[in-house]
Design a protein around this motif. Structure first.
Motif, PDB file in Angstrom:
ATOM      1  N   GLY A  30     -39.849  -8.791 -15.646  1.00  7.59           N
ATOM      2  CA  GLY A  30     -38.584  -8.165 -15.356  1.00  7.59           C
ATOM      3  C   GLY A  30     -38.363  -6.757 -15.836  1.00  7.59           C
ATOM      4  O   GLY A  30     -39.266  -5.976 -16.031  1.00  7.59           O
ATOM      5  N   ASP A  32     -34.506  -4.418 -15.327  1.00 10.32           N
ATOM      6  CA  ASP A  32     -33.718  -3.959 -14.183  1.00 10.32           C
ATOM      7  C   ASP A  32     -33.278  -2.503 -14.305  1.00 10.32           C
ATOM      8  O   ASP A  32     -32.521  -2.008 -13.488  1.00 10.32           O
ATOM      9  CB  ASP A  32     -32.516  -4.879 -13.933  1.00 10.32           C
ATOM     10  N   ASP A  33     -33.759  -1.819 -15.347  1.00  8.57           N
ATOM     11  CA  ASP A  33     -33.605  -0.377 -15.480  1.00  8.57           C
ATOM     12  C   ASP A  33     -34.771   0.125 -16.322  1.00  8.57           C
ATOM     13  O   ASP A  33     -35.586  -0.668 -16.806  1.00  8.57           O
ATOM     14  CB  ASP A  33     -32.251   0.010 -16.075  1.00  8.57           C
ATOM     15  N   HIS A  79     -41.153 -10.485 -11.524  1.00  3.16           N
ATOM     16  CA  HIS A  79     -39.708 -10.267 -11.392  1.00  3.16           C
ATOM     17  C   HIS A  79     -39.380  -8.773 -11.340  1.00  3.16           C
ATOM     18  O   HIS A  79     -38.428  -8.312 -11.980  1.00  3.16           O
ATOM     19  CB  HIS A  79     -38.936 -10.974 -12.505  1.00  3.16           C
ATOM     20  N   ALA A  82     -35.743  -6.673  -9.184  1.00  2.00           N
ATOM     21  CA  ALA A  82     -34.464  -6.143  -9.684  1.00  2.00           C
ATOM     22  C   ALA A  82     -34.550  -4.633  -9.880  1.00  2.00           C
ATOM     23  O   ALA A  82     -33.646  -3.892  -9.481  1.00  2.00           O
ATOM     24  CB  ALA A  82     -34.064  -6.835 -10.977  1.00  2.00           C
ATOM     25  N   LEU A  83     -35.636  -4.165 -10.475  1.00  2.00           N
ATOM     26  CA  LEU A  83     -35.780  -2.722 -10.674  1.00  2.00           C
ATOM     27  C   LEU A  83     -35.954  -2.016  -9.338  1.00  2.00           C
ATOM     28  O   LEU A  83     -35.366  -0.955  -9.122  1.00  2.00           O
ATOM     29  CB  LEU A  83     -36.951  -2.409 -11.599  1.00  2.00           C
ATOM     30  N   ARG A  86     -32.496  -1.685  -7.835  1.00  2.00           N
ATOM     31  CA  ARG A  86     -31.508  -0.879  -8.568  1.00  2.00           C
ATOM     32  C   ARG A  86     -31.937   0.563  -8.782  1.00  2.00           C
ATOM     33  O   ARG A  86     -31.102   1.446  -8.849  1.00  2.00           O
ATOM     34  CB  ARG A  86     -31.215  -1.511  -9.918  1.00  2.00           C
TER      35      ARG A  86
END
Length: 115
Positions: A30, A32-33, A79, A82-83, A86
């Protein structure tokens, strides 16, 4: 070479296959930023204290990953969707870094899972 797997591609089977082949599979999950991705790499790969949580430090840390002699490292960034959704620029930067280091090392393979 980078392998890209999407939502419908059975990434768990792919990871199991890599382990069966004897690869040293390391999974980063993961982010996400930018900060989250750098934290994920630091934590999941147990990067050293000197890791500065910036793109240049990530390149250096990946260059220094140790593996048993003759055993390929398969770095799986799981995962990653998400990045990508975004912050596409940060996602592209991570992929570029992974591919750059993989090109420099003959024992590093990359899989990016966008689920």
């Amino acid at each position: 070479m980078t392998t890209f797997l999407g939502t419908h591609s059975e990434p768990d089977d792919h990871i199991a296959q890599l382990r069966w082949l004897g690869h040293d599979v390391r999974i980063v999950s993961g982010g996400d930023d930018k900060a989250g991705v750098l934290d994920a790499f630091a934590t999941d790969l147990e990067l050293p204290d000197w890791f500065g949580r910036n793109w240049d430090a990530l390149v250096d840390a990946l260059r220094d990953l140790d593996a048993p002699r003759g055993v390929p490292i398969e770095l799986v960034w799981d995962h990653a969707a998400a990045l990508r959704e975004r912050d596409r620029d940060a996602f592209d930067t991570v992929v570029e870094i992974l591919e750059q280091v993989a090109d420099e090392r003959d024992d590093l393979l990359i899989t990016v899972v966008t689920r």
